[in-house]
Write an enzyme that holds these catalytic residues in place. Structure first.
Site, mmCIF file in Angstrom:
data_model
loop_
_atom_site.group_PDB
_atom_site.id
_atom_site.type_symbol
_atom_site.label_atom_id
_atom_site.label_comp_id
_atom_site.label_asym_id
_atom_site.label_seq_id
_atom_site.Cartn_x
_atom_site.Cartn_y
_atom_site.Cartn_z
ATOM 1 N N ASP A 103 22.516 8.552 -42.297
ATOM 2 C CA ASP A 103 21.302 8.322 -43.069
ATOM 3 C C ASP A 103 21.531 8.895 -44.482
ATOM 4 O O ASP A 103 22.537 9.570 -44.751
ATOM 5 C CB ASP A 103 20.071 8.927 -42.387
ATOM 6 C CG ASP A 103 18.788 8.214 -42.829
ATOM 7 O OD1 ASP A 103 18.794 7.533 -43.878
ATOM 8 O OD2 ASP A 103 17.764 8.334 -42.127
HETATM 9 C C1 NOJ Z 1 16.253 6.952 -45.202
HETATM 10 C C2 NOJ Z 1 15.633 6.452 -43.960
HETATM 11 O O1 NOJ Z 1 15.513 7.485 -43.004
HETATM 12 C C3 NOJ Z 1 16.379 5.298 -43.314
HETATM 13 O O2 NOJ Z 1 15.603 4.784 -42.274
HETATM 14 C C4 NOJ Z 1 16.718 4.248 -44.325
HETATM 15 O O3 NOJ Z 1 17.374 3.171 -43.703
HETATM 16 C C5 NOJ Z 1 17.561 4.885 -45.387
HETATM 17 N N1 NOJ Z 1 16.802 5.923 -46.049
HETATM 18 C C6 NOJ Z 1 18.053 3.898 -46.417
HETATM 19 O O4 NOJ Z 1 17.019 3.491 -47.228
#
Ligand code: NOJ
Length: 741
Positions: free
Chosen positions: A286
């Site tokens: 993430d």
């Molecule tokens: C953070 C989020 O937790 C995740 O779900 C997302 O896909 C990513 N950012 C990318 O934007």
């Protein structure tokens, strides 16, 4: 009109990448063995920099000259979020044509519940209990997304969530592993289609692996503590089902998991995912989760973070740059085994080959997001309709007759396009049809008076109340559109209070005094607590954030064009003090009795100030008709381990409307070597019954469905089971069977 939105302004960039000599024609897809050979050949030629570049993902950015040079040098394996069509074409051209090895970029984006066509938030989709329709919606999303040159979506989120304070409960499928697994698999299949390299397929991403939804106190990014049996039975279940369905990628979560960050967790990422499930796809972190190993207290600095992330099994680092910054040194120092780098690169290249990026797809010319087609809007309307959960309907106040007369439309969510789209809406709001617009269209504008009462869902002011009360006075029925604006759920949007925000409750109190039939339609990204409001109105329809076509779907339900059939994918508490509350809990040694408040109940598991039962149980939802369930019938009193029985019950539509019913199968093992939940859902089916019609609904129950984990071990233990076929998780009288060796 659509092209006025910035996303749609850059119409069809027409740069054709005509002759990319090092790209094959893509007429025949390579076999898996051929792909592995090509990967071997590439890895043999790659420098450590090129390998670490593949393991790095950044936000698309402006494609400056520096960005272009970096792509030429193979600095990035993936770009995500953003980029105009022309920029995507140019960046890919540089990667394919001007980088030393011609390795394509993989483009990603968060397409969570649709791109141009916004479907209900995933929690709303789960409320449809209709995996096939969810699959169709994801197919639409894949088509719209693939047309823009995106190859990979960070969806579905399949974190089991049992705490409505957590804002990201909106993005998942609720509390139950069975329902969430079916929904997750449906979405994966919808995105990926029959073939990953088809021009209208995109790679799905099972996220957030794992335990993210169990954040303590419902506070985003917070730590969960999950024992292994619960982890495997509940939290890993949708991820495992998605693995079996061929999901192309996983995203490691932000959270610690039992004191080891999920983004460096060799147990979940290597032991479970690779060794047990034999997964050979890509794991991305993430956003900055590798650098966050430092504040977690799991890495002292960036160098350790890179080492622990790679060793832990995260192959591509999103946004932070620890892999790039320290990977080379770690290999040179012999701290990092170069084989781990090669394995990661292999998985990254494999997904690029599987998507056809080295072939025809790399040549594709992305365009602006296409406007929703009529079919897409129809799917969105159907899914929004099926996601509506009728929670109260006193004296049949709903449906309203088409000839109702005058309707007062009140409330901050009656006419807010952006809010009805919910968290993570990717497309422009202008195509959304609000309930107000749909009601005006259906009933005629002169039959609808509109007075929002509040400017938005958080508005504390009472300035608009007088106009709302005035509007209600002349009306035959009142529709109150209440709930949360889109920004109150989603990432970093946890709430400690679950009540209707702002002065909404006061608005309801003011408006109901006229004594008109009142119906509350609640749009929200989570279960809210609205006991007082429900007590003041005749009917409550829970609409989640229903997406582009939410308005027409809600208007159709209110006017009886169909009977609501959505069912709750998550338990609704009476008050936030009951949280966490979920249906498949363990019993206590002192379970509370039915009422929970009687004097003889003193030393029982309950509260002194509120019932121990939820406001609305998991699986619950009313209809415009009534259903009667017969006793469950088991095909045999005994089932052998390894065998199966059938369980059936007669379900009758005993009312006056044709309707769908969601028939649910639950079991309970009365005694085992680990305490077992009071109920676990095993299966469900949506059936359509005409008024007066009845049907015997039969489920096949395999003994394997009764298995549970003792640590890592999956066991099926003989014993006595209760079995229910019921309209929700708290209803019905059980049948019984015995599982024998
Ligand atoms: C953070 C989020 O937790 C995740 O779900 C997302 O896909 C990513 N950012 C990318 O934007």
């Amino acid at each position: 009109m659509r092209s006025s939105h910035p996303k749609f302004r850059n119409i069809r960039a027409v740069v054709l990448i005509a002759a990319l000599a090092n790209v094959s024609s893509g007429l025949r897809a390579a076999t898996p063995a051929e792909i592995e050979k090509k990967i071997d050949a590439l890895i043999a030629r790659m420098t450590i920099d090129e390998k670490l570049g593949q393991m790095s993902q950044r936000v698309f950015g402006d494609l400056t000259d520096k960005d272009k040079e970096e792509i030429r040098q193979g600095r990035w394996g993936s770009l995500y979020g953003g980029g105009t069509p022309a920029q995507k074409i140019e960046a890919q051209r540089i990667a394919l044509k001007e980088s030393r090895l011609g390795i394509p970029l993989i483009y990603a984006q968060d397409v969570i519940h649709g791109l141009s066509t916004t479907f209900p938030i995933p929690l709303g989709q789960a409320a449809s209990w209709d995996p096939e329709l969810v699959r169709q919606a994801a197919r639409v999303a894949a088509r719209e997304t693939a047309a823009t040159g995106i190859h990979w979506t960070f969806s579905p989120m399949m974190d089991i969530a049992r705490d409505p304070r957590w804002g990201r409960i909106a993005e998942g499928f609720g509390e139950d592993p069975q329902l969430a697994s079916r929904m997750a698999v449906a979405m994966v299949r919808g995105y990926q289609g029959d073939r990953l390299d088809a021009p209208d397929s995109i790679a799905a991403c099972a996220k957030h692996y794992v335990g993210y939804g169990a954040a303590e106190a419902g506070r985003d990014y917070n730590t969960p503590w999950i024992p292994e049996n619960l982890l495997r039975d509940v939290y890993l279940a949708p991820f495992q089902a998605s693995r079996e369905a061929g999901v192309a990628s996983y995203m490691s979560a932000f959270n610690d998991l039992n004191a080891v960050p999920a983004s460096a967790n060799a147990f979940t990422l290597r032991e479970v995912l690779r060794d047990e499930w034999k997964y050979d796809g890509l794991v991305v972190s993430d956003y900055t989760a590798i650098a966050e190993l430092i504040p977690h207290g799991y890495a002292a600095d960036g160098e350790q973070a890179a080492l622990k992330g790679i060793r832990g099994g995260v192959e591509m680092e999103m946004v932070s740059t620890e892999y790039w910054d320290y990977g080379k040194k770690l290999v040179a120092n012999k701290q990092l085994d170069p084989k781990l780098v090669d394995e990661a690169v292999r998985d990254i290249l494999r997904i690029k080959f599987r998507l056809g990026l080295f072939d025809a797809r790399g040549l594709a010319t992305p365009a602006a997001a296409p406007p929703p087609t009529a079919d897409a809007l129809e799917t969105a309307r159907k899914l929004a309709a099926e996601s509506l959960v009728l929670l109260k309907n006193e004296n049949g106040v709903l449906p309203l007759a088409q000839s109702v007369g005058k309707i007062a439309v009140i409330g901050p969510l009656a006419d807010s396009k952006i809010d009805q789209l919910g968290t993570w809406s990717a497309g422009p709001a202008d195509t959304a049809v609000t309930p107000l617009a749909a009601l005006r269209e259906t009933l005629g504008a002169n039959h609808v008076v509109y007075a929002p009462g509040l400017k938005n869902s958080r508005d504390e002011g009472h300035d608009g109340f007088a106009a709302a009360v005035e509007a209600v006075r002349g009306a035959d029925a009142v529709l109150l559109f209440l709930g949360e604006d889109a920004g109150l759920s989603g990432e970093a949007s946890s709430r400690a209070y679950l009540d209707l925000p702002g002065a909404q409750e006061a608005l309801v109190t003011a408006v109901v005094q006229a004594g008109k039939p009142c119906i509350a339609v609640i749009m929200a990204g989570r279960p809210l607590t609205f006991h007082n409001v429900a007590g003041k109105v005749g009917a409550v329809l829970y609409a989640w954030h229903p997406g582009t076509m939410g308005g027409p779907a809600i208007a159709d339900a209110i006017l009886g064009k169909f009977a609501p059939s959505g069912r709750l994918p998550v338990t609704f508490p009476r008050t936030v003090g009951q949280v966490p509350i979920y249906y498949d809990h363990l019993n206590t040694g002192r379970p509370a009795a039915e009422t929970g408040l009687a004097a003889e109940d003193k030393f029982r598991s309950k509260y002194l100030d509120v019932s121990f039962t939820p406001e609305y149980p998991f699986g619950f939802g009313l209809s415009y008709t009534t259903f009667a369930y017969g006793q469950p019938h088991v095909s045999a009193a005994q089932m052998r381990v390894g065998g199966s029985i059938t369980v059936s019950a007669e379900v009758a539509n005993t009312g006056h409307a044709d309707a769908d019913e969601i028939v649910q199968l639950y079991t309970r093992q009365l005694a085992a070597s680990l305490s077992r939940p009071v109920r676990e859902m095993r299966d469900f089916r949506r059936v359509h019954l005409k008024a007066g019609e009845k049907q015997t609904v039969e489920f096949t129950l395999k003994s394997s469905a009764l298995a549970f984990h003792k640590g890592a071990q999956l066991v099926t233990e003989p014993g006595t089971f209760q079995v229910w076929i019921a309209p929700d998780s708290s209803a019905g009288t059980p049948g019984q069977f015995v599982l024998v060796p």
